[in-house]
Design a protein around this motif. Structure first.
Motif, PDB file in Angstrom:
ATOM      1  N   MET B   1      29.081  29.681  37.765  1.00  0.00           N
ATOM      2  CA  MET B   1      29.302  31.016  37.211  1.00  0.00           C
ATOM      3  C   MET B   1      30.544  31.619  37.839  1.00  0.00           C
ATOM      4  SD  MET B   1      26.848  34.292  37.290  1.00  0.00           S
ATOM      5  CE  MET B   1      27.304  34.657  38.963  1.00  0.00           C
ATOM      6  N   ARG B   2      31.591  31.584  37.069  1.00  0.00           N
ATOM      7  CA  ARG B   2      32.857  32.067  37.599  1.00  0.00           C
ATOM      8  C   ARG B   2      33.369  33.202  36.723  1.00  0.00           C
ATOM      9  NH1 ARG B   2      37.446  30.155  36.281  1.00  0.00           N
ATOM     10  NH2 ARG B   2      39.345  30.680  37.401  1.00  0.00           N
ATOM     11  N   LEU B   3      33.832  34.251  37.399  1.00  0.00           N
ATOM     12  CA  LEU B   3      34.331  35.415  36.685  1.00  0.00           C
ATOM     13  C   LEU B   3      35.805  35.196  36.360  1.00  0.00           C
ATOM     14  CD1 LEU B   3      32.644  37.750  35.914  1.00  0.00           C
ATOM     15  CD2 LEU B   3      33.375  38.959  37.942  1.00  0.00           C
ATOM     16  N   GLN B   5      39.732  35.467  35.936  1.00  0.00           N
ATOM     17  CA  GLN B   5      40.767  35.961  36.841  1.00  0.00           C
ATOM     18  C   GLN B   5      41.247  37.344  36.433  1.00  0.00           C
ATOM     19  OE1 GLN B   5      42.716  34.361  39.711  1.00  0.00           O
ATOM     20  NE2 GLN B   5      42.770  36.582  39.716  1.00  0.00           N
ATOM     21  N   VAL B   7      39.726  39.847  35.452  1.00  0.00           N
ATOM     22  CA  VAL B   7      38.913  40.984  35.891  1.00  0.00           C
ATOM     23  C   VAL B   7      39.548  41.650  37.096  1.00  0.00           C
ATOM     24  CG1 VAL B   7      36.709  41.631  36.887  1.00  0.00           C
ATOM     25  CG2 VAL B   7      36.766  40.101  34.929  1.00  0.00           C
ATOM     26  N   GLU B   8      39.989  40.847  38.048  1.00  0.00           N
ATOM     27  CA  GLU B   8      40.610  41.411  39.238  1.00  0.00           C
ATOM     28  C   GLU B   8      41.835  42.239  38.851  1.00  0.00           C
ATOM     29  OE1 GLU B   8      42.247  38.524  41.852  1.00  0.00           O
ATOM     30  OE2 GLU B   8      42.478  39.914  43.517  1.00  0.00           O
ATOM     31  N   TRP B   9      42.673  41.670  37.993  1.00  0.00           N
ATOM     32  CA  TRP B   9      43.881  42.386  37.584  1.00  0.00           C
ATOM     33  C   TRP B   9      43.520  43.673  36.867  1.00  0.00           C
ATOM     34  CZ3 TRP B   9      47.032  37.794  35.092  1.00  0.00           C
ATOM     35  CH2 TRP B   9      47.189  36.802  36.054  1.00  0.00           C
ATOM     36  N   VAL B  11      40.859  45.592  37.108  1.00  0.00           N
ATOM     37  CA  VAL B  11      40.357  46.645  37.984  1.00  0.00           C
ATOM     38  C   VAL B  11      41.500  47.241  38.804  1.00  0.00           C
ATOM     39  CG1 VAL B  11      38.779  47.183  39.863  1.00  0.00           C
ATOM     40  CG2 VAL B  11      38.091  45.564  38.108  1.00  0.00           C
ATOM     41  N   LEU B  76      32.848  49.877  37.244  1.00  0.00           N
ATOM     42  CA  LEU B  76      33.284  48.485  37.320  1.00  0.00           C
ATOM     43  C   LEU B  76      32.649  47.662  36.205  1.00  0.00           C
ATOM     44  CD1 LEU B  76      33.460  47.426  41.063  1.00  0.00           C
ATOM     45  CD2 LEU B  76      35.249  48.172  39.510  1.00  0.00           C
ATOM     46  N   VAL B  80      34.449  44.999  33.672  1.00  0.00           N
ATOM     47  CA  VAL B  80      34.047  43.592  33.662  1.00  0.00           C
ATOM     48  C   VAL B  80      33.598  43.179  32.267  1.00  0.00           C
ATOM     49  CG1 VAL B  80      32.339  41.957  34.508  1.00  0.00           C
ATOM     50  CG2 VAL B  80      33.452  43.523  36.095  1.00  0.00           C
ATOM     51  N   ASP B  84      35.633  40.347  30.355  1.00  0.00           N
ATOM     52  CA  ASP B  84      34.949  39.053  30.410  1.00  0.00           C
ATOM     53  C   ASP B  84      33.963  38.860  29.272  1.00  0.00           C
ATOM     54  OD1 ASP B  84      35.095  36.823  32.358  1.00  0.00           O
ATOM     55  OD2 ASP B  84      32.921  37.016  32.279  1.00  0.00           O
ATOM     56  N   SER B  89      24.788  36.201  30.806  1.00  0.00           N
ATOM     57  CA  SER B  89      25.224  35.008  31.532  1.00  0.00           C
ATOM     58  C   SER B  89      24.278  33.843  31.281  1.00  0.00           C
ATOM     59  CB  SER B  89      25.298  35.303  33.027  1.00  0.00           C
ATOM     60  OG  SER B  89      24.013  35.617  33.522  1.00  0.00           O
ATOM     61  N   PHE B  90      23.016  34.141  31.031  1.00  0.00           N
ATOM     62  CA  PHE B  90      22.041  33.069  30.803  1.00  0.00           C
ATOM     63  C   PHE B  90      21.597  33.096  29.347  1.00  0.00           C
ATOM     64  CE2 PHE B  90      17.755  31.333  30.615  1.00  0.00           C
ATOM     65  CZ  PHE B  90      17.910  30.145  31.306  1.00  0.00           C
ATOM     66  N   TRP B 125      22.551  42.798  38.946  1.00  0.00           N
ATOM     67  CA  TRP B 125      24.001  42.663  39.110  1.00  0.00           C
ATOM     68  C   TRP B 125      24.720  43.768  38.359  1.00  0.00           C
ATOM     69  CZ3 TRP B 125      27.625  40.981  35.264  1.00  0.00           C
ATOM     70  CH2 TRP B 125      28.892  40.667  35.759  1.00  0.00           C
ATOM     71  N   LEU B 129      27.161  47.041  39.670  1.00  0.00           N
ATOM     72  CA  LEU B 129      28.518  47.309  39.176  1.00  0.00           C
ATOM     73  C   LEU B 129      28.595  48.675  38.491  1.00  0.00           C
ATOM     74  CD1 LEU B 129      29.658  43.867  37.740  1.00  0.00           C
ATOM     75  CD2 LEU B 129      30.221  44.928  39.923  1.00  0.00           C
TER      76      LEU B 129
END
Lengths: 162, 162
Positions: B1-3, B5, B7-9, B11, B76, B80, B84, B89-90, B125, B129
DNA sequence: GTCCCTATACTCGGATAGCAAGTGTCCGAGTATAGGCGG
DNA sequence: CCGCCTATACTCGGACACTTGCTATCCGAGTATAGGGAC
């Protein structure tokens, strides 16, 4: 953020393996047949569970997989991390240090506030998964699943592991 | 499970946009320069923020982006999900209905217990956020970031938005 | 009859293709400004 | 000198290649069993 498809299969497989006696084993092909999924691919995820010491593999005839410890001692988090990897979902690339407002790394004593918030959310997620064991899942299935399905599953399992 | 990239930018971009007056705008290229990231790709994520009505886009000269609402009203989680995607996620494929122990769909009154546990963890989760706003992030940055960086950033921003 | 040996078949494990989604980039549509022109 | 028009340049938005990682599959290494043969 999408979780790997194999996670679902792995958890279901663990719930089935919870019914396998400690002196028996269930082959990957039979697990795949039970769930109606491609066996070759399920085997890959079972390897991951084996590497994480969640299940024990037994080679040779009458071999297969069984749980490496009791169902109460295996959490959903264990399975998810084994199959999907234990890297953090959010990776901070420290872009705050770049650009016209950036300073040298030593000027930032604490991790980036954005990363801290993301990691805190992930901790909440992990805590929730850690609180659920395979035994809990099996109990809820026994509570809610149709009796007919359980009967058929028990007969099938008895036939397969002999 | 990878967010993702981006998302960081996204925020970080929102924290910068929080300092832009309501009658001004900051172009995507300038945001990219501020963070030292490829401008063309950052633009893609800003489009997602614009589509989610988190930022407002202003076309033409002196155009760019600004926050669509106050920093206190942007969480946040909003960012996200915008960048994303808001899919769970599931994803439960109901493999319990398949194989030798499967029954017809109507025999299962409640969702699969595994899916319920996964979704509960995701709710935890998301709640974490949701509790963090862009204003909170900016406040923590103001608290911890080096004064030198803030000064350079303020000068740069004043120069750019005129 | 019992023990040993060998061949067999079945299992896991890692190495190998295929594909979707994220990553990165580009060019076209639209608009506010700045300059020039006419009144 | 003032107002209008046009050309310009700058912005966002969506369409187009590329790479990484998940998806799916196969074949080889290892082992316990079953059968056959020797004693």
């Amino acid at each position: 953020m999408r979780l790997s498809q194999g996670v679902e299969w792995a958890v279901h497989s663990c719930t089935v393996l919870a019914s396998v006696p400690a002196d028996r084993a269930l082959p990957a092909a039979k697990l795949a047949e039970f769930h109606g999924v491609p066996g070759a691919y399920l085997a890959k995820h079972l390897q991951a569970l084996s590497a994480a010491e969640i299940v024990t593999s037994v080679p040779g005839p009458l071999g297969g997989y069984r749980l490496a410890r009791t169902a109460e001692e295996i959490t959903l988090l264990d399975i998810v991390l084994a199959v999907d990897g234990d890297e953090s979902s959010f990776v901070c690339t420290e872009i705050r240090q770049r650009g016209p407002a950036g300073c040298k790394a030593t000027a930032y004593p604490k991790p980036c506030g954005i990363a801290r918030a993301m990691w805190a959310a992930e901790v909440a997620w992990r805590d929730a998964l850690q609180a659920q064991t395979v035994a809990d899942i099996v109990a809820s299935m026994f509570e809610e699943a149709p009796r007919e399905g359980f009967a058929k599953g028990a007969v099938w399992l008895r036939e397969v592991i002999r």
